[in-house]
Enzyme design. Structure first.
Site, PDB file in Angstrom:
ATOM      1  N   HIS A   1      27.885  26.877  45.207  1.00 24.38           N
ATOM      2  CA  HIS A   1      28.951  28.018  44.571  1.00 24.38           C
ATOM      3  C   HIS A   1      28.094  29.409  44.633  1.00 24.38           C
ATOM      4  CE1 HIS A   1      31.557  29.751  41.745  1.00 24.38           C
ATOM      5  NE2 HIS A   1      30.686  30.704  41.620  1.00 24.38           N
ATOM      6  N   GLU A   2      26.877  29.429  44.233  1.00 25.15           N
ATOM      7  CA  GLU A   2      26.291  30.663  44.144  1.00 25.15           C
ATOM      8  C   GLU A   2      25.650  31.049  45.515  1.00 25.15           C
ATOM      9  OE1 GLU A   2      26.182  32.303  41.440  1.00 25.15           O
ATOM     10  OE2 GLU A   2      26.761  30.780  39.917  1.00 25.15           O
TER      11      GLU A   2
ATOM     12  N   HIS B   1      28.496  33.205  46.829  1.00 22.31           N
ATOM     13  CA  HIS B   1      28.382  34.757  46.568  1.00 22.31           C
ATOM     14  C   HIS B   1      27.471  35.424  47.469  1.00 22.31           C
ATOM     15  CE1 HIS B   1      31.061  34.427  42.932  1.00 22.31           C
ATOM     16  NE2 HIS B   1      30.486  33.457  42.248  1.00 22.31           N
TER      17      HIS B   1
ATOM     18  N   HIS C   1      29.020  35.886  50.762  1.00 18.92           N
ATOM     19  CA  HIS C   1      30.212  36.997  50.726  1.00 18.92           C
ATOM     20  C   HIS C   1      29.336  38.293  50.732  1.00 18.92           C
ATOM     21  CE1 HIS C   1      34.022  37.889  48.542  1.00 18.92           C
ATOM     22  NE2 HIS C   1      34.108  38.611  49.451  1.00 18.92           N
TER      23      HIS C   1
ATOM     24  N   GLU D   1      35.773  35.125  42.498  1.00 19.45           N
ATOM     25  CA  GLU D   1      35.077  33.610  42.389  1.00 19.45           C
ATOM     26  C   GLU D   1      35.765  32.817  43.498  1.00 19.45           C
ATOM     27  OE1 GLU D   1      32.710  32.664  40.672  1.00 19.45           O
ATOM     28  OE2 GLU D   1      32.434  34.606  39.522  1.00 19.45           O
TER      29      GLU D   1
ATOM     30  N   TYR E   1      38.412  32.778  36.550  1.00 21.02           N
ATOM     31  CA  TYR E   1      37.604  31.577  37.092  1.00 21.02           C
ATOM     32  C   TYR E   1      38.903  30.498  37.290  1.00 21.02           C
ATOM     33  CZ  TYR E   1      33.025  33.031  35.657  1.00 21.02           C
ATOM     34  OH  TYR E   1      31.527  33.560  35.960  1.00 21.02           O
TER      35      TYR E   1
END
Length: 670
Positions: free
Chosen positions: A460-461, A464, A467, A489, A602
């Protein structure tokens, strides 16, 4: 991985308090000159007014980010203090700049020039529109008296947010337990753990940092132990109660000065959702649907606790806050024969990180090079260069700071340290991102072993991170994750799905001792257990979203956040708070860190993430390079330079819907 010569400027994190102070003064002085010159323009145009203002953001962004980032990661108290003070000073200055009526007048003149606006490209036109809106939302259309009042409120809100965050980072709870009191914890939990002798009895130090807290709440067999640790966690930072209360009241006052009824109404105008009603309808619809799943889950969990209480000869009094993780984990183990301890043997940190980085390289057509002896803020930190997979085109670089240490930011998050943007000479500035997390460290002879949830968090992180790395925009204010807050998110949530794909897991999940890949049977059990507890887990997200709206969609700033938090938590999550006074909202950093009136995002964005995954990657193949490139070009590359709804429709080929999400958590469609 070999070393290479990176393109772009390598950032310096070795700053002294004096360096930080000098940088702040220089940035402020330079900014004043730029804004004074823009305000003096007698013939305001895009090139004479907007370009200098936006170029200032481009040029100063990385310096600002490094200075303010250090409070979260530096080992030196004087640097953390200087970083906090710098952020306070810089934020106050930015608020002051956004209150300049003379600058707003020239920005407004460009905005009102229909001929010039029509001649601009889409991103330049969006820049003017957003800049004008920013000034208006900062009160520049108000009277001088109201404008001054709003400026004072915004400065105070900035101060409150910084103090709240600092308190949360630096005030972890701490408690001592005997080995017996920690029954159920794996042996490696105790390796290297600090101990103290109390009245001749050796006790282990347990903190409220995630690697300490979560294993106890999941595996600690003694309810009293879980309750005590939960209470320590829930009673952290009492000084933050007052800070949050003041912020709530000031936000209502600011919103009403600007002509909005509530703070939520003010904030949501810039989001995909647009109105509080849209958010509340979404939350209540989700709550209703999730309750169907949750009732069955609660019945099973209750059965487990009743049996435990009967065996211990104590009366059953209900399910409490500290029971949720423990019995959810136990239920998963019993129904699907999935043991967290068994699973983590196949998730050594080194192999998981390597495997997940490989996934991103293949998906996004990139290659990563680990930098030897990098200029970083701590020895634990790794630095990587990012290049296009073919050719020698440099893309950017990122940092990984993955292990806990004292006074470090204590959750998992990504800082977009430097945005990519088009330089004035036509060249490109390269983006930089830093991931900070708190995964378990190696203990004794055992390497760092991750829970499966940790691996999903890493996916997940890093979503980011990439991105930011893969975004290409002209202006830094639209770069990477600077999209609508209720979409930001979605790209990362979509990438969590790779942590559940059997073919993907077998690429990096190997036993830390034997090197054997994770058994197919264990993967099947793990995937089968995925939706176990999905109703209760997502109801917890609904609770946080409803709490956020309860304190922010109100015309009265005197709401009691502590009472609302405790009442809503019991009602929505259906676990009792217990008989001990607590104030969990005092460490709910999202409410003071930019997610105010935005936590619903979220779950909201989870709907989009499920749609993207199911309709493209699941259908076309999770390792399909063309799908990965489409995702990179349509979702990541534009950042916030266009509406998120446009990016979604371009990638999906249609408008998004919630069918994939509901199906993904085991709900039947209407």
């Amino acid at each position: 991985m070999t070393k290479s010569t990176a393109k772009g400027t390598v950032l310096n994190f070795e700053l002294s308090p004096e360096d930080i102070a000098r940088s702040v003064d220089k940035m402020i002085a330079e900014s004043k000159l730029i804004l004074d010159k823009a305000a003096a323009e007698t013939n305001p145009t895009f090139s004479s007014v907007i370009v200098p203002l936006a170029s200032r953001e481009n040029a100063q962004g990385a310096e600002y980010s490094v200075i303010t980032f250090l409070q979260n990661v530096s080992t030196k108290k004087e640097v953390r203090d200087a970083s906090s003070e710098a952020e306070e000073k810089l934020e106050a200055f930015e608020i002051e700049l956004m209150m300049r009526e003379d600058v707003y007048k020239v920005v407004r003149a460009v905005f009102d020039n229909q001929a010039e606006m029509a001649a601009l490209g889409p991103e330049d036109r969006r820049l003017v529109e957003k800049l004008e809106e920013d000034y208006r939302r900062n009160g520049l259309a108000l009277s001088a008296e109201k404008r001054e009042k709003l400026g004072q409120i915004n400065k105070r809100l900035s101060e409150l947010g910084i103090k709240f965050s600092r308190n949360t980072n630096e005030n972890d709870g701490r408690i001592l337990f005997t080995r017996e009191e920690l029954e159920g914890l794996a042996d490696d939990y105790f390796e290297g753990r600090a101990t103290e002798v109390v009245d001749g009895v050796e006790k282990y130090v347990v903190t409220t940092k995630y690697p300490d807290l979560v294993p106890v709440m999941q595996a600690g067999k003694k309810e009293k132990t879980r309750k005590l640790l939960s209470t320590v966690n829930e009673q952290r930072c009492p000084e933050n109660i007052e800070l949050m209360q003041e912020a709530i009241a000031l936000r209502v006052e600011a919103a009403q000065l600007l002509g909005f009824k509530t703070h939520a109404e003010f904030k949501l105008k810039e989001k995909m959702a647009k109105t509080p009603k849209e958010v509340m309808d979404f939350e209540h619809d989700m709550q209703k649907r999730l309750n169907v799943l949750a009732q069955g889950e609660l019945k099973e969990i209750e059965g487990l606790k009743r049996a435990d209480n009967k065996a211990a000869g104590v009366p059953y009094e209900g399910l409490y806050l500290w029971d949720h993780r423990f019995y959810s984990t136990l239920l998963k183990e019993r129904k699907h024969n999935v043991s967290e301890d068994e699973v983590k043997q196949y998730f050594p940190m080194k192999e998981v990180t390597r495997g997940i980085l490989d996934i991103y390289q293949k998906m996004l057509s990139l290659r990563f090079i680990r930098v030897e002896n990098p200029p970083v803020w701590h020895d634990d930190v790794d630095m990587y260069e990012v290049w296009e997979a073919t050719g020698d085109t440099f893309v950017g670089h990122f940092y990984l700071d993955l292990y806990p240490r004292d006074n470090k930011y204590n959750h998992a998050a990504v800082w977009p340290i430097r945005a990519g943007y088009a330089r004035e000479d036509g060249s490109h500035e390269y983006p930089v991102a830093a991931m900070v997390a708190n995964f378990p460290k190696p203990t004794g002879s055992t390497p760092a072993l991750l829970k499966h949830d940790d691996a999903v968090t890493l996916l997940h992180e890093l979503g980011h991170v990439f991105h930011g790395i893969c975004s290409v925009t002209k202006w830094s204010r639209f770069h990477g994750t600077r999209t609508e807050g209720d979409f930001v998110e979605a790209p990362s949530q979509m990438l969590e799905n790779w942590g559940w794909e059997p073919s993907v897991l077998r690429q990096f999940a190997v036993h830390h001792k034997t090197g054997e890949p994770i058994p197919e049977d264990l993967v099947k059990r793990l995937v089968a257990a995925k939706n176990e507890g999905a109703g209760l887990f997502n109801l917890r997200q609904v609770f946080f979203g409803l709490f956020d709206m309860a304190i922010h969609d109100t015309t009265n700033g005197e709401v009691d956040s502590k009472a609302i938090y405790n009442k809503l938590r019991e009602e929505v999550t259906q676990f009792k708070n217990g008989d001990v006074e607590s104030w969990g909202m005092a460490t709910f950093g999202h409410m003071m860190g930019g997610y105010d009136a935005g936590y619903y995002g979220y779950l909201w964005s989870q709907v989009f993430s499920a749609d993207m995954f199911a309709s493209r990657f699941l259908k076309e193949g999770v390792d399909n390079p063309q799908t990965g490139l489409d995702y990179r070009h349509e979702i990541l590359l534009p950042g916030g330079s266009r509406d998120a709804s446009v990016s979604l429709e371009q990638f999906l080929g249609r408008k998004p819907n919630n069918k994939a999400f509901l199906k993904s958590i085991g709900l039947k469609l209407d």
